[in-house]
Design an enzyme around this catalytic site. Sequence first.
Site, PDB file in Angstrom:
ATOM      1  N   CYS A 247      21.163   1.273  28.333  1.00  0.00           N
ATOM      2  CA  CYS A 247      20.629   0.639  27.139  1.00  0.00           C
ATOM      3  C   CYS A 247      20.837   1.595  25.982  1.00  0.00           C
ATOM      4  O   CYS A 247      20.738   2.806  26.150  1.00  0.00           O
ATOM      5  CB  CYS A 247      19.151   0.373  27.379  1.00  0.00           C
ATOM      6  SG  CYS A 247      18.220   0.051  25.916  1.00  0.00           S
TER       7      CYS A 247
ATOM      8  N   LYS B 237       9.049 -12.393  19.398  1.00  0.00           N
ATOM      9  CA  LYS B 237      10.055 -12.368  20.477  1.00  0.00           C
ATOM     10  C   LYS B 237       9.477 -11.713  21.726  1.00  0.00           C
ATOM     11  O   LYS B 237       9.616 -12.238  22.822  1.00  0.00           O
ATOM     12  CB  LYS B 237      11.281 -11.570  20.003  1.00  0.00           C
ATOM     13  CG  LYS B 237      12.235 -11.174  21.117  1.00  0.00           C
ATOM     14  CD  LYS B 237      13.416 -10.366  20.623  1.00  0.00           C
ATOM     15  CE  LYS B 237      13.198  -8.885  20.479  1.00  0.00           C
ATOM     16  NZ  LYS B 237      13.292  -8.087  21.729  1.00  0.00           N
ATOM     17  N   ASN B 238       8.825 -10.564  21.550  1.00  0.00           N
ATOM     18  CA  ASN B 238       8.396  -9.799  22.722  1.00  0.00           C
ATOM     19  C   ASN B 238       7.155 -10.373  23.401  1.00  0.00           C
ATOM     20  O   ASN B 238       6.748  -9.881  24.452  1.00  0.00           O
ATOM     21  CB  ASN B 238       8.177  -8.322  22.345  1.00  0.00           C
ATOM     22  CG  ASN B 238       9.513  -7.630  22.116  1.00  0.00           C
ATOM     23  OD1 ASN B 238      10.577  -8.202  22.387  1.00  0.00           O
ATOM     24  ND2 ASN B 238       9.478  -6.416  21.597  1.00  0.00           N
TER      25      ASN B 238
ATOM     26  N   ASP C  71       9.107   0.313  17.632  1.00  0.00           N
ATOM     27  CA  ASP C  71       9.973  -0.746  17.103  1.00  0.00           C
ATOM     28  C   ASP C  71       9.945  -0.818  15.572  1.00  0.00           C
ATOM     29  O   ASP C  71      10.660  -1.637  14.983  1.00  0.00           O
ATOM     30  CB  ASP C  71       9.581  -2.109  17.700  1.00  0.00           C
ATOM     31  CG  ASP C  71       9.968  -2.222  19.172  1.00  0.00           C
ATOM     32  OD1 ASP C  71      10.747  -1.387  19.652  1.00  0.00           O
ATOM     33  OD2 ASP C  71       9.493  -3.158  19.833  1.00  0.00           O
TER      34      ASP C  71
ATOM     35  N   ARG D 229      15.793   4.137  29.980  1.00  0.00           N
ATOM     36  CA  ARG D 229      14.893   3.011  30.270  1.00  0.00           C
ATOM     37  C   ARG D 229      14.906   2.574  31.735  1.00  0.00           C
ATOM     38  O   ARG D 229      15.373   1.488  32.085  1.00  0.00           O
ATOM     39  CB  ARG D 229      15.210   1.819  29.353  1.00  0.00           C
ATOM     40  CG  ARG D 229      14.975   2.135  27.904  1.00  0.00           C
ATOM     41  CD  ARG D 229      15.235   0.962  27.014  1.00  0.00           C
ATOM     42  NE  ARG D 229      14.140   0.013  26.972  1.00  0.00           N
ATOM     43  CZ  ARG D 229      14.219  -1.165  26.360  1.00  0.00           C
ATOM     44  NH1 ARG D 229      15.330  -1.539  25.788  1.00  0.00           N
ATOM     45  NH2 ARG D 229      13.177  -1.974  26.340  1.00  0.00           N
TER      46      ARG D 229
ATOM     47  N   ARG E 160      19.469 -11.241  17.591  1.00  0.00           N
ATOM     48  CA  ARG E 160      18.664 -11.158  18.812  1.00  0.00           C
ATOM     49  C   ARG E 160      17.167 -11.207  18.486  1.00  0.00           C
ATOM     50  O   ARG E 160      16.378 -11.654  19.306  1.00  0.00           O
ATOM     51  CB  ARG E 160      18.945  -9.842  19.554  1.00  0.00           C
ATOM     52  CG  ARG E 160      20.306  -9.793  20.185  1.00  0.00           C
ATOM     53  CD  ARG E 160      20.446  -8.541  21.008  1.00  0.00           C
ATOM     54  NE  ARG E 160      19.312  -8.434  21.924  1.00  0.00           N
ATOM     55  CZ  ARG E 160      18.923  -7.305  22.496  1.00  0.00           C
ATOM     56  NH1 ARG E 160      19.552  -6.179  22.256  1.00  0.00           N
ATOM     57  NH2 ARG E 160      17.890  -7.296  23.318  1.00  0.00           N
TER      58      ARG E 160
HETATM   59  C1  EPZ Z   1       9.029  -3.172  25.410  1.00  0.00           C
HETATM   60  O1  EPZ Z   1      10.083  -2.644  26.186  1.00  0.00           O
HETATM   61  C2  EPZ Z   1       9.684  -3.883  24.247  1.00  0.00           C
HETATM   62  N1  EPZ Z   1      10.568  -4.938  24.743  1.00  0.00           N
HETATM   63  C3  EPZ Z   1      10.481  -2.896  23.402  1.00  0.00           C
HETATM   64  O2  EPZ Z   1      11.018  -3.579  22.274  1.00  0.00           O
HETATM   65  C4  EPZ Z   1       9.535  -1.799  22.912  1.00  0.00           C
HETATM   66  O3  EPZ Z   1      10.269  -0.836  22.186  1.00  0.00           O
HETATM   67  C5  EPZ Z   1       8.834  -1.141  24.107  1.00  0.00           C
HETATM   68  O4  EPZ Z   1       8.167  -2.148  24.908  1.00  0.00           O
HETATM   69  C6  EPZ Z   1       7.801  -0.109  23.700  1.00  0.00           C
HETATM   70  O5  EPZ Z   1       6.844  -0.693  22.876  1.00  0.00           O
HETATM   71  C7  EPZ Z   1      10.059  -6.135  25.022  1.00  0.00           C
HETATM   72  O6  EPZ Z   1       8.861  -6.382  24.954  1.00  0.00           O
HETATM   73  C8  EPZ Z   1      11.028  -7.197  25.426  1.00  0.00           C
HETATM   74  P1  EPZ Z   1       8.207   0.240  28.114  1.00  0.00           P
HETATM   75  P2  EPZ Z   1       9.786  -2.066  27.655  1.00  0.00           P
HETATM   76  O7  EPZ Z   1       8.265  -0.082  29.554  1.00  0.00           O
HETATM   77  O8  EPZ Z   1       8.689  -2.847  28.252  1.00  0.00           O
HETATM   78  C9  EPZ Z   1       9.520   4.399  30.131  1.00  0.00           C
HETATM   79  C10 EPZ Z   1      12.752  -4.386  20.873  1.00  0.00           C
HETATM   80  O9  EPZ Z   1      13.473  -3.855  19.994  1.00  0.00           O
HETATM   81  N2  EPZ Z   1       9.580   3.685  31.424  1.00  0.00           N
HETATM   82  O10 EPZ Z   1       6.885   0.146  27.426  1.00  0.00           O
HETATM   83  O11 EPZ Z   1      11.077  -2.006  28.367  1.00  0.00           O
HETATM   84  C11 EPZ Z   1      10.601   3.931  29.166  1.00  0.00           C
HETATM   85  O12 EPZ Z   1      11.837   4.547  29.424  1.00  0.00           O
HETATM   86  C12 EPZ Z   1      12.470  -3.696  22.186  1.00  0.00           C
HETATM   87  O13 EPZ Z   1      12.247  -5.521  20.732  1.00  0.00           O
HETATM   88  C13 EPZ Z   1       9.813   4.398  32.575  1.00  0.00           C
HETATM   89  O14 EPZ Z   1       9.976   5.622  32.560  1.00  0.00           O
HETATM   90  O15 EPZ Z   1       9.283  -0.597  27.315  1.00  0.00           O
HETATM   91  C14 EPZ Z   1       9.989   4.329  27.842  1.00  0.00           C
HETATM   92  O16 EPZ Z   1      10.197   5.687  27.623  1.00  0.00           O
HETATM   93  C15 EPZ Z   1      13.227  -2.421  22.318  1.00  0.00           C
HETATM   94  N3  EPZ Z   1       9.880   3.727  33.763  1.00  0.00           N
HETATM   95  C16 EPZ Z   1       8.500   4.087  28.068  1.00  0.00           C
HETATM   96  O17 EPZ Z   1       8.308   4.081  29.502  1.00  0.00           O
HETATM   97  C17 EPZ Z   1       9.697   2.377  33.826  1.00  0.00           C
HETATM   98  O18 EPZ Z   1       9.767   1.831  34.943  1.00  0.00           O
HETATM   99  C18 EPZ Z   1       7.951   2.787  27.504  1.00  0.00           C
HETATM  100  O19 EPZ Z   1       8.779   1.706  27.916  1.00  0.00           O
HETATM  101  C19 EPZ Z   1       9.440   1.656  32.646  1.00  0.00           C
HETATM  102  C20 EPZ Z   1       9.387   2.332  31.450  1.00  0.00           C
END
Ligand code: EPZ
Length: 429
Positions: free
Chosen positions: A126, A22-23, A316, A131, A408
């Site tokens: 969320c 999915k991701n 995840d 996030r 989902r």
């Molecule tokens: C991706 O989300 C995945 N989603 C998530 O899977 C996964 O948990 C996550 O990466 C971490 O591996 C998809 O790929 C669709 P991040 P993403 O930006 O990209 C912080 C699932 O269940 N951050 O790597 O949104 C954030 O809050 C989902 O399939 C900021 O602070 O995650 C987090 O603490 C859930 N500012 C960390 O970085 C930003 O602008 C990592 O988030 C962006 C992120």
Amino acid sequence: MDRIHITGGTPLNGVIPISGAKNAALPLMIASLLTGETLELVNVPRLADIASLSRILGNHGVDHMVVGKRPGQTTETGQTVRLTASNVIDTTAPYDLVSTMRASFWVVAPLLARFGEAKVSLPGGCAIGTRPVDLLIMALEKLGAQIEIDGGYVVAKTKNGLRGGEISFPKVTVGGTHVALMGAALAYGTTVIENAAREPEVVDLAECLIKMGARIEGAGTPRIVVEGVSRLHGARHEVLPDRIETGTYAMAVAMTGGDVTLEDTRADLLHSALDVLATTGTEVTSTDKGIRIRRNGAGIAAVDVTTDPFPGFPTDLQAQFMALMTLAKGRSHIRETIFENRFMHVQELARLGAKIRLEGDLAVVEGVERLKGAPVMATDLRASVSLVIAGLAAEGETQINRVYHLDRGFEALEAKLGRCGAEIRRVRT
Ligand code: EPZ
């Protein structure tokens, strides 16, 4: 709303085919906005999130065609999807669509790179934490975009197209790296992305962009260099296997006992999780077909885990691993470092008899002899599936509510587990 009923206690035996990730599929579909030619994606899973993104892309004017099944293919064989963004009619992604799925915010990058403007709703709250998207916005600003927040929308513009720049992420972000890659691919000049996410889904996106004509080096390392090109073309790309689905079923087998081969997947996508699983006493073997997971009779050893960006233990899989540890011999410590509020499954696992104490970002799990079925529900995808795993190992019946979370992200969950002997059924209410 549908419910899943599980009668636990049966070991799992057989074969589980693993779907496309999915991701990976989500950013790949979004990348179709970068070209007017057709992007053909193979092995796209049939999931609610994929359908939501198709609607969002359709709203921009992307033509979406699902190729018919060929002889021998089943409903679980991934779909082949053709996306053509030759006639984009709208560069706005409205709130009611973006709020259904966070990843849809990423359309901001290809829209801006190709059309010089995008207006995309902020994704909002969320269940697993705040996030924010500040780092995604920072990346686009480093590529020369002018960005304003107006009425809950990110309004992004460029005068003469995006320009290559230095993007150094203070924190590893998967979405930030996807956005940076898609923006830089069509920017004028060279972009260097430092502290880039190394997740396999980032590498998959980069490989697809390269097939579309992008010039990218270093994907899969913390430093990615992109030489922008003036246009990209169509391509055909197969979505990589879902490492989180793989790890989820591996943990289910570790918890119930049994012998299952996870087909069409690769151990290198989730080494850290498989290593941890082996330490719990589960046999993990890579075969030419996939990964064989076995546990016969032996108890589950307690192991400590800390979530980390790839190649570390994935956030995840944290909930699923916690479910496994509830039946371990002894105490395990599970630290969540990626999201600050990703422990919603704890209270629900407790309803099945688990003993878990929370101390900030640390969950201390005291293994118990047995779990007992109960009605439960969860508020996110991975938390929901951790309850499925626990239900499969619990005595008696577990009812899982809010099944739409599972839909989902887990394709044909009941069918895949049912064929391995699980007593699991969906009740439509
Ligand atoms: C991706 O989300 C995945 N989603 C998530 O899977 C996964 O948990 C996550 O990466 C971490 O591996 C998809 O790929 C669709 P991040 P993403 O930006 O990209 C912080 C699932 O269940 N951050 O790597 O949104 C954030 O809050 C989902 O399939 C900021 O602070 O995650 C987090 O603490 C859930 N500012 C960390 O970085 C930003 O602008 C990592 O988030 C962006 C992120």
